[in-house]
Every structure is written in structure tokens, then in C-alpha cells.
Design a protein around this motif. Structure first.
Motif, PDB file in Angstrom:
ATOM      1  N   GLU A 108     -74.178 117.431   7.139  1.00  0.00           N
ATOM      2  CA  GLU A 108     -74.939 117.485   5.884  1.00  0.00           C
ATOM      3  C   GLU A 108     -75.803 116.242   5.709  1.00  0.00           C
ATOM      4  OE1 GLU A 108     -72.586 118.342   2.488  1.00  0.00           O
ATOM      5  OE2 GLU A 108     -71.819 120.241   3.292  1.00  0.00           O
ATOM      6  N   SER A 109     -75.233 115.077   5.979  1.00  0.00           N
ATOM      7  CA  SER A 109     -75.993 113.834   5.816  1.00  0.00           C
ATOM      8  C   SER A 109     -76.737 113.451   7.090  1.00  0.00           C
ATOM      9  CB  SER A 109     -75.055 112.688   5.420  1.00  0.00           C
ATOM     10  OG  SER A 109     -74.177 112.367   6.489  1.00  0.00           O
ATOM     11  N   GLY A 110     -76.296 114.020   8.230  1.00  0.00           N
ATOM     12  CA  GLY A 110     -76.893 113.644   9.500  1.00  0.00           C
ATOM     13  C   GLY A 110     -76.446 112.284   9.982  1.00  0.00           C
ATOM     14  N   GLU A 111     -75.359 111.762   9.435  1.00  0.00           N
ATOM     15  CA  GLU A 111     -74.883 110.427   9.774  1.00  0.00           C
ATOM     16  C   GLU A 111     -73.429 110.482  10.272  1.00  0.00           C
ATOM     17  OE1 GLU A 111     -76.767 107.781   9.728  1.00  0.00           O
ATOM     18  OE2 GLU A 111     -78.492 108.824   8.849  1.00  0.00           O
ATOM     19  N   PRO A 112     -73.010 109.484  11.053  1.00  0.00           N
ATOM     20  CA  PRO A 112     -71.625 109.428  11.528  1.00  0.00           C
ATOM     21  C   PRO A 112     -70.704 108.820  10.476  1.00  0.00           C
ATOM     22  CG  PRO A 112     -72.862 107.618  12.469  1.00  0.00           C
ATOM     23  CD  PRO A 112     -73.836 108.415  11.650  1.00  0.00           C
ATOM     24  N   VAL A 113     -70.427 109.575   9.433  1.00  0.00           N
ATOM     25  CA  VAL A 113     -69.676 109.033   8.304  1.00  0.00           C
ATOM     26  C   VAL A 113     -68.446 109.861   7.936  1.00  0.00           C
ATOM     27  CG1 VAL A 113     -71.684 107.883   7.306  1.00  0.00           C
ATOM     28  CG2 VAL A 113     -71.185 110.261   6.658  1.00  0.00           C
ATOM     29  N   HIS A 134     -52.553 114.380  25.246  1.00  0.00           N
ATOM     30  CA  HIS A 134     -52.107 114.392  26.645  1.00  0.00           C
ATOM     31  C   HIS A 134     -51.479 113.062  27.029  1.00  0.00           C
ATOM     32  CE1 HIS A 134     -52.175 114.653  31.000  1.00  0.00           C
ATOM     33  NE2 HIS A 134     -53.004 113.625  31.046  1.00  0.00           N
ATOM     34  N   LEU A 135     -52.154 111.966  26.689  1.00  0.00           N
ATOM     35  CA  LEU A 135     -51.637 110.659  27.061  1.00  0.00           C
ATOM     36  C   LEU A 135     -50.311 110.374  26.348  1.00  0.00           C
ATOM     37  CD1 LEU A 135     -54.960 108.619  27.029  1.00  0.00           C
ATOM     38  CD2 LEU A 135     -53.695 109.418  29.030  1.00  0.00           C
ATOM     39  N   CYS A 136     -50.197 110.793  25.108  1.00  0.00           N
ATOM     40  CA  CYS A 136     -48.933 110.613  24.388  1.00  0.00           C
ATOM     41  C   CYS A 136     -47.799 111.360  25.082  1.00  0.00           C
ATOM     42  CB  CYS A 136     -49.067 111.103  22.945  1.00  0.00           C
ATOM     43  SG  CYS A 136     -50.042 110.039  21.862  1.00  0.00           S
ATOM     44  N   SER A 137     -48.112 112.545  25.610  1.00  0.00           N
ATOM     45  CA  SER A 137     -47.070 113.368  26.239  1.00  0.00           C
ATOM     46  C   SER A 137     -46.527 112.744  27.513  1.00  0.00           C
ATOM     47  CB  SER A 137     -47.634 114.759  26.549  1.00  0.00           C
ATOM     48  OG  SER A 137     -48.513 114.735  27.665  1.00  0.00           O
ATOM     49  N   LEU A 138     -47.264 111.817  28.114  1.00  0.00           N
ATOM     50  CA  LEU A 138     -46.823 111.196  29.362  1.00  0.00           C
ATOM     51  C   LEU A 138     -45.775 110.115  29.143  1.00  0.00           C
ATOM     52  CD1 LEU A 138     -50.303 110.805  31.108  1.00  0.00           C
ATOM     53  CD2 LEU A 138     -48.630 112.639  31.415  1.00  0.00           C
ATOM     54  N   GLY A 139     -45.708 109.616  27.910  1.00  0.00           N
ATOM     55  CA  GLY A 139     -44.723 108.597  27.599  1.00  0.00           C
ATOM     56  C   GLY A 139     -45.022 107.231  28.183  1.00  0.00           C
ATOM     57  N   GLU A 140     -46.263 106.984  28.554  1.00  0.00           N
ATOM     58  CA  GLU A 140     -46.661 105.693  29.104  1.00  0.00           C
ATOM     59  C   GLU A 140     -47.518 104.951  28.081  1.00  0.00           C
ATOM     60  OE1 GLU A 140     -48.703 106.598  32.703  1.00  0.00           O
ATOM     61  OE2 GLU A 140     -46.985 107.611  33.615  1.00  0.00           O
ATOM     62  N   PRO A 141     -47.448 103.627  28.044  1.00  0.00           N
ATOM     63  CA  PRO A 141     -48.227 102.891  27.043  1.00  0.00           C
ATOM     64  C   PRO A 141     -49.728 102.969  27.323  1.00  0.00           C
ATOM     65  CG  PRO A 141     -47.171 101.366  28.563  1.00  0.00           C
ATOM     66  CD  PRO A 141     -46.618 102.724  28.876  1.00  0.00           C
ATOM     67  N   PHE A 142     -50.498 103.116  26.272  1.00  0.00           N
ATOM     68  CA  PHE A 142     -51.953 103.096  26.380  1.00  0.00           C
ATOM     69  C   PHE A 142     -52.515 102.747  25.003  1.00  0.00           C
ATOM     70  CE2 PHE A 142     -51.115 107.277  24.699  1.00  0.00           C
ATOM     71  CZ  PHE A 142     -52.192 107.560  23.879  1.00  0.00           C
ATOM     72  N   THR A 143     -53.749 102.309  24.992  1.00  0.00           N
ATOM     73  CA  THR A 143     -54.442 101.992  23.748  1.00  0.00           C
ATOM     74  C   THR A 143     -55.854 102.539  23.831  1.00  0.00           C
ATOM     75  OG1 THR A 143     -53.183  99.938  23.522  1.00  0.00           O
ATOM     76  CG2 THR A 143     -55.163 100.159  22.177  1.00  0.00           C
ATOM     77  N   VAL A 144     -56.303 103.213  22.780  1.00  0.00           N
ATOM     78  CA  VAL A 144     -57.677 103.689  22.679  1.00  0.00           C
ATOM     79  C   VAL A 144     -58.484 102.616  21.952  1.00  0.00           C
ATOM     80  CG1 VAL A 144     -59.215 105.473  21.770  1.00  0.00           C
ATOM     81  CG2 VAL A 144     -56.941 106.097  22.638  1.00  0.00           C
ATOM     82  N   VAL A 145     -59.621 102.233  22.507  1.00  0.00           N
ATOM     83  CA  VAL A 145     -60.430 101.182  21.896  1.00  0.00           C
ATOM     84  C   VAL A 145     -61.868 101.656  21.731  1.00  0.00           C
ATOM     85  CG1 VAL A 145     -58.979  99.340  22.841  1.00  0.00           C
ATOM     86  CG2 VAL A 145     -60.997 100.115  24.123  1.00  0.00           C
ATOM     87  N   GLY A 146     -62.619 100.931  20.920  1.00  0.00           N
ATOM     88  CA  GLY A 146     -64.023 101.235  20.707  1.00  0.00           C
ATOM     89  C   GLY A 146     -64.473 100.807  19.331  1.00  0.00           C
ATOM     90  N   PRO A 147     -65.783 100.682  19.119  1.00  0.00           N
ATOM     91  CA  PRO A 147     -66.311 100.164  17.862  1.00  0.00           C
ATOM     92  C   PRO A 147     -66.436 101.191  16.748  1.00  0.00           C
ATOM     93  CG  PRO A 147     -68.100 100.522  19.403  1.00  0.00           C
ATOM     94  CD  PRO A 147     -66.838 100.831  20.149  1.00  0.00           C
ATOM     95  N   ARG A 148     -66.286 102.477  17.060  1.00  0.00           N
ATOM     96  CA  ARG A 148     -66.511 103.520  16.070  1.00  0.00           C
ATOM     97  C   ARG A 148     -65.272 104.393  15.918  1.00  0.00           C
ATOM     98  NH1 ARG A 148     -72.416 105.511  18.529  1.00  0.00           N
ATOM     99  NH2 ARG A 148     -73.405 103.451  18.490  1.00  0.00           N
ATOM    100  N   THR A 149     -65.160 105.065  14.774  1.00  0.00           N
ATOM    101  CA  THR A 149     -64.028 105.972  14.555  1.00  0.00           C
ATOM    102  C   THR A 149     -64.456 107.301  13.929  1.00  0.00           C
ATOM    103  OG1 THR A 149     -63.587 105.038  12.356  1.00  0.00           O
ATOM    104  CG2 THR A 149     -62.379 104.082  14.223  1.00  0.00           C
ATOM    105  N   ALA A 150     -65.663 107.382  13.412  1.00  0.00           N
ATOM    106  CA  ALA A 150     -66.073 108.523  12.590  1.00  0.00           C
ATOM    107  C   ALA A 150     -66.552 109.703  13.423  1.00  0.00           C
ATOM    108  CB  ALA A 150     -67.174 108.100  11.623  1.00  0.00           C
ATOM    109  N   LEU A 151     -66.621 110.836  12.745  1.00  0.00           N
ATOM    110  CA  LEU A 151     -67.266 112.048  13.219  1.00  0.00           C
ATOM    111  C   LEU A 151     -68.676 112.130  12.643  1.00  0.00           C
ATOM    112  CD1 LEU A 151     -64.292 114.370  12.305  1.00  0.00           C
ATOM    113  CD2 LEU A 151     -65.058 114.051  14.663  1.00  0.00           C
ATOM    114  N   HIS A 152     -69.493 112.970  13.246  1.00  0.00           N
ATOM    115  CA  HIS A 152     -70.823 113.235  12.702  1.00  0.00           C
ATOM    116  C   HIS A 152     -70.696 114.161  11.501  1.00  0.00           C
ATOM    117  CE1 HIS A 152     -75.162 113.848  12.812  1.00  0.00           C
ATOM    118  NE2 HIS A 152     -74.957 115.148  12.699  1.00  0.00           N
ATOM    119  N   ASP A 153     -71.418 113.815  10.451  1.00  0.00           N
ATOM    120  CA  ASP A 153     -71.472 114.666   9.260  1.00  0.00           C
ATOM    121  C   ASP A 153     -72.796 115.421   9.269  1.00  0.00           C
ATOM    122  OD1 ASP A 153     -70.424 115.326   6.422  1.00  0.00           O
ATOM    123  OD2 ASP A 153     -72.483 114.648   6.079  1.00  0.00           O
TER     124      ASP A 153
END
Length: 223
Positions: A45-50, A24-43
Motif C-alpha cells: 500500500e505504501s510501497g515502502e519496506p515498513v 529448517h536450521l532450527c530443526s537441525l539443532g545446531e547453533p546459528f545466527t541470522v544477521v542483517g541490517p533490515r527486518t521488515a517486509l514490503h508494504d
């Protein structure tokens, strides 16, 4: 910065509502940045965010950033948010928390106190930060657990009061509306976690709230 529980981090194979918001934000054509310390999904099978197995592998790594965790709520995020804001310098927090707190950790009253602590810690790190909060969407448990359903209703009332009490001109707080048309049967895959249609509805709730209240971004294009 996206802040949330399992509905926000997502699990392996999900698009996530974070992805829908990024689109959605990309479609607006305005500058933005997503920030945060994590990038993973929950797995699961392992029960971990890996996991990094997003449904769209073209989702850029930098846009995957977040502060969300499977099984984490206001209780867990309040002690983390100050350092995360100082390190990653977000101007805006999009927050979806509360259901897991009520399900496993705290009462509505205790959860609301953790919410207020979270706001204080975020503002200590950035006095001008803006925050959009999503009300709790009761999951399938609320259909048969009446005390739990009442706790969900109670927390939403307390969230609205906290937002009204804590909102300031320097650091605005906004309570979004429940996602329009959100139905557990069609918008989740298990009675709690959003499927593709639910992801769009969650993203729309945040996007429309920001646009309507603050003139930020634009209305979400319904898909």
C-alpha cells in the motif's frame, strides 16, 4: 545473511523463504545466527519496506534480519554489501538476485559485472566469507518476452562462469541448482513471487546445495 530482491524480502502477509530456512536450521539443532541490517517486509500500500506483518507472528525479530529489498538487484546491493558485512559480520551469504536487474536496470553482461563487484566488496570486508548464489528463475514475463527470456538464460551462464572464476579455497562460492520442481503456476502467487510451496522450494535449493557441497547443515525436509 539473506541477500535478495522482492522474492526474498517478501510482502505483508508472507511467510517468506527466509522463514522456511530459519525453520529448517532450527530443526537441525545446531547453533546459528541470522544477521542483517533490515527486518521488515514490503508494504504494497505504501510501497515502502515498513511492514512487520509476517504470516507467522512467532517468527522471532532477530531471525527476521536480512539485506533484501523490493526492486533491488545486484546493481543496488554491490555498493551496500561491504558495509553490511563489516557491521553484521556474516560468515555466509545466501543470495537471490538478478531477475529485477534484467527486468528494469541492466543487461546480462552488466549484471554479471555487478555480481563480480559484489563478490569483491564482500571479500574486502571479510576475506573468508562464503556465498551461495541462486540462479535466476525466469518469471511469467519470459513466457511472452523472448529477448527477456534470453537475457535470463545468458545471465545464468554468466553467473556460472563468475562462480567458477571467483571461487577460492579461502572464500568459497557455490551456485545452487534451480529449485527442484519449481513451477510458476503453483509455486508463485503472481508469476514471480513465491507462495508457500515456492518458499519451501527456494529454501530447499539453498539448504541442499550447502549440505551437498560443503557438508553444512542437513538436507531440507520436504514439506
Amino acid at each position: 545473511m539473506f541477500v535478495g530482491d522482492s522474492m526474498t524480502i517478501g510482502s505483508a502477509g508472507d511467510f517468506t523463504w527466509r522463514y522456511r530456512m530459519w525453520q529448517h536450521l532450527c530443526s537441525l539443532g545446531e547453533p546459528f545466527t541470522v544477521v542483517g541490517p533490515r527486518t521488515a517486509l514490503h508494504d504494497k500500500e505504501s510501497g515502502e519496506p515498513v511492514s512487520h506483518a509476517y504470516a507467522d507472528p512467532a517468527f522471532p525479530p532477530d531471525a527476521r534480519r536480512h539485506l533484501a529489498g523490493w526492486g533491488e538487484g545486484w546493481l543496488h546491493m554491490a555498493p551496500l554489501i561491504g558495509d553490511a558485512v563489516r557491521a553484521h559480520r556474516p560468515d555466509l551469504l545466501l543470495i537471490s538476485l538478478g531477475l529485477i536487474d534484467l527486468g528494469f536496470y541492466t543487461t546480462a553482461e552488466q549484471t554479471a559485472e555487478n555480481l563480480r563487484s559484489f563478490v569483491g566488496e564482500a571479500r574486502a570486508a571479510n576475506p573468508g566469507i562464503r556465498m551461495v548464489l541462486l540462479p535466476v528463475i525466469p518469471n511469467v514475463r519470459a513466457d511472452h518476452d523472448l529477448p527477456f527470456a534470453e537475457q535470463c538464460r545468458d545471465l545464468n551462464v554468466r553467473m556460472a562462469k563468475a562462480v567458477a572464476d571467483l571461487d577460492t579455497g579461502a572464500s568459497p562460492l557455490l551456485l545452487a541448482s534451480r529449485p527442484d520442481g519449481y513451477e510458476l503456476l503453483t509455486d508463485t502467487y503472481d508469476g514471480t513471487h513465491p507462495g508457500p510451496s515456492g518458499e519451501h522450494r527456494l529454501a530447499a535449493a539453498f539448504a541442499d546445495a550447502m549440505h551437498q557441497a560443503w557438508g553444512v547443515g542437513g538436507p531440507y525436509a520436504r514439506r
